[in-house]
Design a protein around this motif. Structure first.
Motif, PDB file in Angstrom:
ATOM      1  N   LEU A  32       0.864  -1.140  -0.226  1.00  0.00           N
ATOM      2  CA  LEU A  32       0.008  -0.196  -0.289  1.00  0.00           C
ATOM      3  C   LEU A  32       1.228   1.322  -0.017  1.00  0.00           C
ATOM      4  CD1 LEU A  32      -3.011  -0.671   2.257  1.00  0.00           C
ATOM      5  CD2 LEU A  32      -3.235  -1.127  -0.297  1.00  0.00           C
ATOM      6  N   VAL A  33       1.520   1.139   0.583  1.00  0.00           N
ATOM      7  CA  VAL A  33       2.597   2.301   0.538  1.00  0.00           C
ATOM      8  C   VAL A  33       3.629   2.643  -0.533  1.00  0.00           C
ATOM      9  CG1 VAL A  33       5.351   3.543   1.544  1.00  0.00           C
ATOM     10  CG2 VAL A  33       3.258   1.877   3.411  1.00  0.00           C
ATOM     11  N   ARG A  34       3.878   1.054  -1.269  1.00  0.00           N
ATOM     12  CA  ARG A  34       4.130   1.008  -3.068  1.00  0.00           C
ATOM     13  C   ARG A  34       3.436   1.827  -4.033  1.00  0.00           C
ATOM     14  NH1 ARG A  34       6.643  -2.225  -7.438  1.00  0.00           N
ATOM     15  NH2 ARG A  34       8.338  -1.073  -7.792  1.00  0.00           N
ATOM     16  N   ALA A  36       1.115   4.537  -2.676  1.00  0.00           N
ATOM     17  CA  ALA A  36       0.887   5.465  -2.976  1.00  0.00           C
ATOM     18  C   ALA A  36       2.186   6.109  -3.447  1.00  0.00           C
ATOM     19  CB  ALA A  36       1.198   6.526  -0.949  1.00  0.00           C
ATOM     20  N   TRP A  37       2.914   5.780  -3.124  1.00  0.00           N
ATOM     21  CA  TRP A  37       4.647   6.078  -3.973  1.00  0.00           C
ATOM     22  C   TRP A  37       4.231   6.825  -5.334  1.00  0.00           C
ATOM     23  CZ3 TRP A  37       8.295   8.170  -5.740  1.00  0.00           C
ATOM     24  CH2 TRP A  37       9.400   6.647  -6.806  1.00  0.00           C
ATOM     25  N   HIS A  38       3.974   4.937  -5.614  1.00  0.00           N
ATOM     26  CA  HIS A  38       3.875   5.029  -7.758  1.00  0.00           C
ATOM     27  C   HIS A  38       2.838   6.419  -8.158  1.00  0.00           C
ATOM     28  CE1 HIS A  38       6.111   1.939  -8.321  1.00  0.00           C
ATOM     29  NE2 HIS A  38       6.699   2.264  -7.841  1.00  0.00           N
ATOM     30  N   GLY A 160      14.222   5.248   2.818  1.00  0.00           N
ATOM     31  CA  GLY A 160      13.943   4.774   3.833  1.00  0.00           C
ATOM     32  C   GLY A 160      12.571   4.425   4.029  1.00  0.00           C
ATOM     33  N   ALA A 161      11.906   3.998   2.980  1.00  0.00           N
ATOM     34  CA  ALA A 161      10.647   2.951   2.839  1.00  0.00           C
ATOM     35  C   ALA A 161      10.880   1.976   2.346  1.00  0.00           C
ATOM     36  CB  ALA A 161      10.034   3.806   1.761  1.00  0.00           C
ATOM     37  N   HIS A 162      12.161   1.774   1.492  1.00  0.00           N
ATOM     38  CA  HIS A 162      12.756   0.290   1.821  1.00  0.00           C
ATOM     39  C   HIS A 162      13.046  -0.393   3.113  1.00  0.00           C
ATOM     40  CE1 HIS A 162      13.485   0.841  -2.848  1.00  0.00           C
ATOM     41  NE2 HIS A 162      12.571   0.740  -2.483  1.00  0.00           N
ATOM     42  N   ARG A 171       7.982  -9.490  -9.939  1.00  0.00           N
ATOM     43  CA  ARG A 171       6.908  -8.456 -10.414  1.00  0.00           C
ATOM     44  C   ARG A 171       8.367  -7.426 -10.806  1.00  0.00           C
ATOM     45  NH1 ARG A 171       3.566  -6.887  -4.215  1.00  0.00           N
ATOM     46  NH2 ARG A 171       2.352  -8.765  -4.958  1.00  0.00           N
ATOM     47  N   SER A 172       9.277  -7.338 -10.058  1.00  0.00           N
ATOM     48  CA  SER A 172      10.150  -6.274 -10.256  1.00  0.00           C
ATOM     49  C   SER A 172      12.203  -6.778 -11.289  1.00  0.00           C
ATOM     50  CB  SER A 172      11.115  -5.471  -9.914  1.00  0.00           C
ATOM     51  OG  SER A 172      10.915  -6.570  -7.641  1.00  0.00           O
ATOM     52  N   GLY A 173      11.641  -8.201 -11.064  1.00  0.00           N
ATOM     53  CA  GLY A 173      13.214  -9.532 -11.154  1.00  0.00           C
ATOM     54  C   GLY A 173      13.686  -9.189  -9.725  1.00  0.00           C
ATOM     55  N   ASP A 253      11.500  13.462   8.944  1.00  0.00           N
ATOM     56  CA  ASP A 253      11.958  13.514   7.659  1.00  0.00           C
ATOM     57  C   ASP A 253      10.715  13.129   6.669  1.00  0.00           C
ATOM     58  OD1 ASP A 253      13.841  15.334   8.796  1.00  0.00           O
ATOM     59  OD2 ASP A 253      15.833  14.934   7.922  1.00  0.00           O
ATOM     60  N   PHE A 254      11.149  11.885   7.148  1.00  0.00           N
ATOM     61  CA  PHE A 254      10.225  11.475   6.546  1.00  0.00           C
ATOM     62  C   PHE A 254       8.626  11.135   5.848  1.00  0.00           C
ATOM     63  CE2 PHE A 254       7.230   7.642   5.180  1.00  0.00           C
ATOM     64  CZ  PHE A 254       7.560   6.761   3.974  1.00  0.00           C
ATOM     65  N   ALA A 255       8.150  11.774   7.004  1.00  0.00           N
ATOM     66  CA  ALA A 255       7.022  11.965   7.171  1.00  0.00           C
ATOM     67  C   ALA A 255       6.623  13.275   6.621  1.00  0.00           C
ATOM     68  CB  ALA A 255       6.709  12.511   9.120  1.00  0.00           C
TER      69      ALA A 255
HETATM   70 ZN1  ZEM Z   1      11.038   1.147  -3.700  1.00  0.00          ZN
HETATM   71  N1  ZEM Z   1      10.901  -0.459  -4.876  1.00  0.00           N
HETATM   72  N2  ZEM Z   1      11.658   2.333  -5.226  1.00  0.00           N
HETATM   73  N3  ZEM Z   1      10.298   2.954  -2.687  1.00  0.00           N
HETATM   74  N4  ZEM Z   1       9.648   0.210  -2.763  1.00  0.00           N
HETATM   75  C1  ZEM Z   1      10.750  -1.571  -4.808  1.00  0.00           C
HETATM   76  C2  ZEM Z   1       9.784  -1.907  -4.047  1.00  0.00           C
HETATM   77  C3  ZEM Z   1       8.880  -0.660  -2.741  1.00  0.00           C
HETATM   78  C4  ZEM Z   1      13.135   1.432  -6.244  1.00  0.00           C
HETATM   79  C5  ZEM Z   1      12.580   0.158  -6.511  1.00  0.00           C
HETATM   80  O1  ZEM Z   1      13.377  -0.205  -7.897  1.00  0.00           O
HETATM   81  C6  ZEM Z   1      11.544  -0.749  -6.106  1.00  0.00           C
HETATM   82  C7  ZEM Z   1      10.628   4.060  -3.837  1.00  0.00           C
HETATM   83  C8  ZEM Z   1      11.945   4.655  -3.801  1.00  0.00           C
HETATM   84  C9  ZEM Z   1      12.305   3.046  -5.331  1.00  0.00           C
HETATM   85  C10 ZEM Z   1       8.396   0.224  -1.801  1.00  0.00           C
HETATM   86  C11 ZEM Z   1       8.304   1.913  -0.912  1.00  0.00           C
HETATM   87  C12 ZEM Z   1       9.157   3.181  -2.121  1.00  0.00           C
HETATM   88  C13 ZEM Z   1      10.939  -2.773  -5.141  1.00  0.00           C
HETATM   89  C14 ZEM Z   1      10.503  -4.624  -5.281  1.00  0.00           C
HETATM   90  C15 ZEM Z   1      11.915  -2.211  -6.419  1.00  0.00           C
HETATM   91  C16 ZEM Z   1      12.796  -2.620  -7.559  1.00  0.00           C
HETATM   92  C17 ZEM Z   1       9.466  -4.752  -5.963  1.00  0.00           C
HETATM   93  C18 ZEM Z   1       8.644  -5.565  -5.808  1.00  0.00           C
HETATM   94  O2  ZEM Z   1       9.113  -6.730  -6.864  1.00  0.00           O
HETATM   95  O3  ZEM Z   1       8.130  -6.137  -5.518  1.00  0.00           O
HETATM   96  C19 ZEM Z   1      13.456   2.668  -6.878  1.00  0.00           C
HETATM   97  C20 ZEM Z   1      14.603   2.597  -7.459  1.00  0.00           C
HETATM   98  C21 ZEM Z   1      13.297   3.903  -5.813  1.00  0.00           C
HETATM   99  C22 ZEM Z   1      14.477   4.714  -5.638  1.00  0.00           C
HETATM  100  C23 ZEM Z   1      15.539   5.133  -6.652  1.00  0.00           C
HETATM  101  C24 ZEM Z   1      10.289   5.208  -2.795  1.00  0.00           C
HETATM  102  C25 ZEM Z   1      10.305   6.706  -2.975  1.00  0.00           C
HETATM  103  C26 ZEM Z   1       9.650   4.329  -2.385  1.00  0.00           C
HETATM  104  C27 ZEM Z   1       8.163   5.266  -0.672  1.00  0.00           C
HETATM  105  C28 ZEM Z   1       8.220   6.356   0.275  1.00  0.00           C
HETATM  106  C29 ZEM Z   1       8.269  -0.156  -1.065  1.00  0.00           C
HETATM  107  C30 ZEM Z   1       7.241   0.656   0.296  1.00  0.00           C
HETATM  108  C31 ZEM Z   1       8.115  -1.266  -1.262  1.00  0.00           C
HETATM  109  C32 ZEM Z   1       8.213  -2.781  -1.285  1.00  0.00           C
HETATM  110  C33 ZEM Z   1       6.955  -3.028  -1.725  1.00  0.00           C
HETATM  111  C34 ZEM Z   1       6.339  -4.280  -1.748  1.00  0.00           C
HETATM  112  O4  ZEM Z   1       5.077  -5.328  -2.610  1.00  0.00           O
HETATM  113  O5  ZEM Z   1       6.816  -5.086  -0.681  1.00  0.00           O
END
Ligand code: ZEM
Length: 286
Positions: A32-34, A36-38, A160-162, A171-173, A253-255
């Motif tokens: 869900l966080v992802r 919102a971000w995408h 830091g969301a990671h 999904r992404s590989g 900062d994240f908030a």
């Molecule tokens: Zn992500 N992200 N992201 N990201 N991300 C993944 C998963 C999640 C990048 C990226 O390539 C990927 C931000 C920035 C960037 C989340 C939040 C945020 C995945 C894995 C990839 C490949 C997807 C999958 O296979 O399901 C890159 C290159 C980024 C910037 C450089 C920002 C900004 C985010 C939020 C503020 C989250 C929460 C996930 C986990 C999703 C899940 O399904 O568990």
């Protein structure tokens, strides 16, 4: 059906659906966080196109972008909430769900304002390719996030969301989680990035990522090439170090920066009323 505008009721129902024992690590929160971000991260400051207004991911052009693979799970999780509170727009629901999920996973309280429209303005549609590619480096990250209007510090804070969720090969590989407890928001992602030795690994599908294995851990942890670019870049790195050492500062900062992310492209007057959502009566675009 709740009363129109009862966002507290919506928040409650989002919080209630986060627990999903059969899904991933048991929570819908990370995906869900992802979402919102995408939905927000397609924004282009110069042309004022993209962003969460319009909830364009409902349609093939944006929803079928390979960068959005897997986010249908997030949208499906939210359908029950939409059914119960049909007055809320998808654009508001998707961004609010990210905000609620962060908080429920022990993260900071993020300010969120309603008012996004589901009306799709064709002149604002983003082309594909606006979201970052994890296989790349610092120049690419800057190119993508400067376009949205973020600074180096904000890029690191957002990354830091990671701390949440995982990569899925289908999904992404990429494959695996960044931290051992990926459904709890914290600054562990930054701490591990600095404290562990990350080794390059080429997966069976040819995708290159970085991994570390702790003896006592359940699984091998991972970092994307873009994650480790934050360490090797002299302007990003000090922020990684700060956030690794100061969890309160990272949360604050994240908030702030996540609130900015979900507001990209939304114009408001001094009272907070949205100015560019006046096409509500136009209804849905098909
Ligand atoms: Zn992500 N992200 N992201 N990201 N991300 C993944 C998963 C999640 C990048 C990226 O390539 C990927 C931000 C920035 C960037 C989340 C939040 C945020 C995945 C894995 C990839 C490949 C997807 C999958 O296979 O399901 C890159 C290159 C980024 C910037 C450089 C920002 C900004 C985010 C939020 C503020 C989250 C929460 C996930 C986990 C999703 C899940 O399904 O568990």
């Amino acid at each position: 059906m709740s009363k129109s505008g009862d966002y507290a009721a919506v928040r409650k129902d989002i919080a209630a659906l986060l627990k999903q024992p059969e899904y991933d690590d048991g929570s819908a929160g990370p995906v869900l966080v992802r979402l919102a971000w995408h939905s927000s991260g397609t924004y282009d400051h110069d042309t004022d196109t993209g962003g969460s207004n319009g909830a364009g991911m409902r349609y093939e052009t944006e929803g079928g972008d390979p960068a959005n693979a897997g986010l249908q799970h997030a949208r499906v999780f939210l359908e029950s909430v939409k059914a119960k509170h049909s007055w809320i727009t998808y654009a508001d629901l998707w961004t609010l769900a990210g905000v609620v999920a962060v908080k429920e996973m022990d993260g900071p309280e993020i300010k969120w304002k309603a008012g996004r429209t589901d009306y799709v303005d064709d002149s604002k549609l983003p082309p594909r390719g606006r979201l970052p590619d994890g296989a790349q480096g610092a120049d690419h990250i800057r190119f993508i996030f400067y376009r949205m209007g973020f600074s180096d510090q904000e890029i690191v804070a957002l990354s830091g969301a990671h701390n949440l969720g995982r990569c899925h090969s289908d999904r992404s590989g990429f494959h695996g989680a960044w931290v051992n407890n990926p459904t709890r928001f914290s600054n562990t992602y930054f701490r591990l990035m600095l404290s562990r030795s990350w080794k390059e690994k080429v997966l069976d599908n040819g995708v290159r990522q970085f991994v570390h294995y702790d003896e006592d851990a359940e699984e091998e942890l991972m970092m994307l090439p873009t994650d480790l670019a934050l360490l090797s870049d002299p302007s990003f790195r000090p922020w990684v170090e700060l956030y690794a050492n100061d969890k309160e500062r990272f949360f604050a900062d994240f908030a702030r920066v996540f609130a900015k992310l979900v507001e990209l492209g939304i114009e408001r007057d001094a009272t907070g009323k949205v100015l560019n959502a006046d096409n509500m009566l136009g209804g849905y675009h098909s």
